[in-house]
Design a protein around this motif. Structure first.
Motif, short mmCIF file in Angstrom:
data_model
loop_
_atom_site.label_atom_id
_atom_site.label_comp_id
_atom_site.label_asym_id
_atom_site.label_seq_id
_atom_site.Cartn_x
_atom_site.Cartn_y
_atom_site.Cartn_z
N ASP A 153 0.98 -1.17 0.06
CA ASP A 153 -0.08 -0.17 -0.04
C ASP A 153 0.93 1.26 -0.07
OD1 ASP A 153 0.72 0.46 2.77
OD2 ASP A 153 -0.86 -0.30 3.63
N ASP A 154 0.32 2.46 -0.05
CA ASP A 154 0.92 3.63 0.04
C ASP A 154 1.90 3.82 1.19
OD1 ASP A 154 1.75 5.66 -1.78
OD2 ASP A 154 0.57 7.02 -0.28
N GLN A 155 1.81 3.17 2.26
CA GLN A 155 2.76 3.15 3.56
C GLN A 155 3.81 2.06 3.24
OE1 GLN A 155 -0.89 3.76 4.05
NE2 GLN A 155 -0.23 5.78 3.68
N GLY A 156 3.54 1.36 2.07
CA GLY A 156 4.83 0.44 2.00
C GLY A 156 4.49 -0.96 2.78
N LYS A 157 3.28 -1.11 3.20
CA LYS A 157 2.97 -2.30 4.05
C LYS A 157 2.15 -3.33 3.16
CE LYS A 157 4.43 -0.35 7.75
NZ LYS A 157 5.62 -0.67 8.37
N PRO A 158 2.29 -4.76 3.50
CA PRO A 158 1.33 -5.63 2.73
C PRO A 158 0.07 -5.35 2.89
CG PRO A 158 3.07 -6.51 4.19
CD PRO A 158 3.43 -5.31 4.24
N TYR A 159 -0.76 -5.62 1.89
CA TYR A 159 -2.32 -5.38 2.04
C TYR A 159 -3.14 -6.31 1.76
CZ TYR A 159 -6.44 -3.04 0.13
OH TYR A 159 -7.82 -2.58 -0.16
N VAL A 160 -3.86 -6.58 2.83
CA VAL A 160 -5.08 -7.64 2.69
C VAL A 160 -6.42 -6.94 2.26
CG1 VAL A 160 -6.31 -9.61 3.87
CG2 VAL A 160 -4.01 -9.14 4.66
N LEU A 161 -6.82 -7.44 1.09
CA LEU A 161 -8.17 -6.83 0.61
C LEU A 161 -9.28 -7.24 1.64
CD1 LEU A 161 -6.35 -7.17 -1.98
CD2 LEU A 161 -8.31 -7.66 -3.36
N PRO A 162 -10.04 -5.96 1.92
CA PRO A 162 -11.39 -6.07 2.87
C PRO A 162 -12.11 -7.26 2.43
CG PRO A 162 -10.74 -3.78 2.24
CD PRO A 162 -9.91 -4.62 1.34
N SER A 163 -12.37 -7.42 0.83
CA SER A 163 -13.24 -8.50 0.41
C SER A 163 -12.73 -9.77 0.84
CB SER A 163 -13.58 -8.39 -1.14
OG SER A 163 -12.20 -8.42 -1.58
N VAL A 164 -11.32 -9.95 0.73
CA VAL A 164 -10.77 -11.22 1.18
C VAL A 164 -11.13 -11.52 2.86
CG1 VAL A 164 -8.60 -12.32 1.76
CG2 VAL A 164 -9.02 -11.27 -0.52
N LEU A 165 -10.80 -10.41 3.47
CA LEU A 165 -11.13 -10.49 4.92
C LEU A 165 -12.63 -11.03 5.26
CD1 LEU A 165 -9.29 -7.40 6.29
CD2 LEU A 165 -8.44 -9.84 6.67
N VAL A 193 6.99 -1.21 -8.82
CA VAL A 193 6.26 -0.12 -8.73
C VAL A 193 5.45 0.00 -7.72
CG1 VAL A 193 4.74 1.66 -9.86
CG2 VAL A 193 6.03 0.27 -11.25
N ALA A 194 5.24 -1.11 -7.03
CA ALA A 194 4.37 -1.11 -5.79
C ALA A 194 5.26 -0.93 -4.52
CB ALA A 194 4.05 -2.71 -5.71
N GLY A 195 6.56 -0.85 -4.88
CA GLY A 195 7.24 -0.59 -3.75
C GLY A 195 7.50 1.24 -3.56
N ILE A 196 7.13 1.99 -4.63
CA ILE A 196 7.01 3.26 -4.92
C ILE A 196 5.75 3.72 -3.89
CG2 ILE A 196 7.25 5.32 -6.19
CD1 ILE A 196 8.25 3.55 -8.45
N THR A 197 5.93 4.71 -3.14
CA THR A 197 4.91 5.44 -2.47
C THR A 197 5.05 6.82 -2.55
OG1 THR A 197 6.21 5.74 -0.54
CG2 THR A 197 5.37 3.57 -0.59
N SER A 198 4.16 7.56 -2.10
CA SER A 198 3.73 9.12 -2.09
C SER A 198 5.22 9.58 -1.47
CB SER A 198 2.62 9.58 -1.35
OG SER A 198 1.55 9.06 -2.12
N GLU A 199 5.48 9.01 -0.30
CA GLU A 199 6.75 9.65 0.42
C GLU A 199 7.95 9.21 0.03
OE1 GLU A 199 8.47 8.71 4.97
OE2 GLU A 199 6.35 8.17 4.62
N ASN A 200 8.05 8.10 -0.63
CA ASN A 200 9.67 7.90 -1.30
C ASN A 200 9.79 8.29 -2.73
OD1 ASN A 200 8.70 5.79 -2.86
ND2 ASN A 200 9.14 3.99 -1.23
N VAL A 201 8.57 8.55 -3.59
CA VAL A 201 8.82 8.86 -5.14
C VAL A 201 9.86 9.84 -5.21
CG1 VAL A 201 6.78 10.28 -5.31
CG2 VAL A 201 7.71 8.81 -7.22
N GLY A 202 9.79 10.92 -4.65
CA GLY A 202 10.73 12.06 -4.68
C GLY A 202 12.32 11.89 -4.48
N ARG A 203 12.58 11.04 -3.46
CA ARG A 203 13.80 10.69 -3.25
C ARG A 203 14.29 9.62 -4.46
NH1 ARG A 203 17.90 7.80 -1.03
NH2 ARG A 203 16.72 6.01 -0.53
#
Length: 423
Positions: free
Chosen positions: A64-76, A403-413
């Motif tokens: 996700d945009d925080q760089g964390k693994p994402y479990v889909l709400p529909s899956v949960l 590209v999944a490893g790019i986030t709003s926070e790190n894209v500039g760097r």
């Protein structure tokens, strides 16, 4: 005196025997097993780096945009329902959970596809397992040469899976490093040059590792060339919905080939588009000429699966089945898949915009014209090494980034690091 001599001789014999046992123990059964090539473990290098703003672009799973693994709400929701149902843990049949395979076929081929009534399909151990089953089937029954042509480059495991299944692997032109795009002319030339009736593997969408896909018009020309040569098409569709955000658009190539009369093979994965990475849920299917052929093919697929792993796991298949067969969950899942795809597309655009803002003189349009989780940057192995050593940006040396490893926070760097390395 005689007894002492016998004892001495026995002790000497025992000592010799002991030395022989030591020698035997030293010669291990596995002494001749060669060392395999070292793993190129980006994750380990990333973990060892103490720089707080390090970036991992080697991961093969969505973040996700925080760089964390994402479990889909529909899956949960689906998993909670599966658990609450208190179902038993009996074995599935050899071809898996039937409610899942039927829904997987509809998802891939379309609800109105003519293929559905003549389809041999089995649940598999994700996409890799589907490819392995398909490779084994071709090795046993494909009437032409036991050779399969895969794109150059292709997913790293394709060649290994098919070789282990008993096929010879050849390459066809796909990626043009000069344009950082599709080598369409080279691809058509290799399709036309291959012996009539050859087997070709195609990535249905979100080509891994380049992110370069043919356009619909190019797919039409590819289909015509394949048909003219009488080739067999094996599609690997690991990213349906996850590539563009549209399950129908991402299945275009598969559905077009079937509509034009090709009886294709298909490997499906639900790792990316449902986030079911560790559940290992996939499907392998073969479009047959008619019901009679489907019955024969299905029997042989079962014969292949039985000694490989007997039958597939049920938990992830039940989750996927519930999502695909429950209208409310299905609609929710479609929105979530689009959200994931849109985040990837947004990060591509942000990286390109940041590079241009820094004054880079290079054309970065390939970053946004490519699709899916992976992108080929056009950077050299030496430049990728420099990114890791000097800027704590980790990815594979061939210039591929997740590209999944790019986030709003790190894209500039990230853009600054690429600019310093590439200009």
């Amino acid at each position: 005196m005689m007894l002492s001599s016998v004892r001495i001789a026995s002790r000497r014999a025992a000592a010799v025997t002991g030395r022989n046992l030591v020698v035997l123990r030293a010669a291990s059964t596995w002494a001749n097993v060669p060392q395999g090539p070292p793993d190129v473990c980006i994750t380990e290098a990333f973990k060892a780096d103490k720089f707080p703003q390090k970036i991992n672009l080697g991961v093969g799973a969505y973040r996700d945009d925080q760089g964390k693994p994402y479990v889909l709400p529909s899956v949960l929701k689906a998993e909670s329902a599966v658990i609450a149902a208190l179902m038993n843990k009996e074995y599935a049949g050899i071809t898996g959970v039937p409610e899942f395979t039927k829904a997987a076929a509809i998802l891939a081929y379309g609800a109105d596809s003519s293929a559905l009534d003549r389809l041999a399909i089995t649940q598999s151990i994700s996409g890799t397992g589907a490819l392995r089953i398909g490779g084994a089937f071709l090795a046993r029954f494909f009437p032409g040469a036991k050779t399969i042509y895969i794109p150059q480059p292709s997913w790293a495991n394709h060649a290994a899976v098919f070789k282990d299944a008993g096929l010879t692997v050849e390459k066809y032109a796909y990626y043009n490093k000069d344009t950082i795009g599709l080598d369409f002319e080279g691809m058509l030339a290799d399709i036309n040059a291959a012996p009539n009736g050859s087997a070709f593997l195609f990535h249905a969408c979100a080509h891994n590792p380049t992110g370069v896909d043919p356009t619909p018009d190019q797919w039409r020309q590819i289909e015509a060339a394949v048909k003219a040569k009488g080739h067999f098409s094996f599609f690997d569709m690991a990213y349906q919905g996850f590539a563009s955000g549209d399950i129908h658009q991402d299945a275009f190539a598969v559905r077009h080939f079937v509509a034009q009369g090709h009886n294709v093979a298909l490997a499906q994965s639900f790792a990316k588009n449902m986030g079911l990475y560790g559940e290992r849920i996939g499907a392998f299917s073969l479009v047959c000429a008619d019901k009679a052929e489907q019955k024969r093919v299905d029997s042989q697929v079962k014969i292949i699966v039985r000694p490989l792993y007997s039958n597939p796991p049920i938990h992830g298949a039940r989750i996927a089945s519930l999502i695909l067969n429950t209208p409310a969950l299905y609609e929710e899942w479609l929105l979530e898949v689009k959200e994931m795809a849109d985040r990837i597309i947004t990060m591509r655009a942000a990286l390109k915009a940041n590079l241009e803002k820094l004054g880079s003189k290079h054309d970065w349009s390939h970053i946004t014209s490519q699709i899916g989780m992976f992108a080929y940057t056009g950077l050299t192995p030496e430049q990728m090494d420099q990114l890791a050593k000097e800027h704590s940006v980790y990815a594979t040396r061939d210039g591929r980034i997740s590209v999944a490893g790019i986030t709003s926070e790190n894209v500039g760097r990230l853009a600054e690091a690429i600019f310093k390395v590439k200009g």
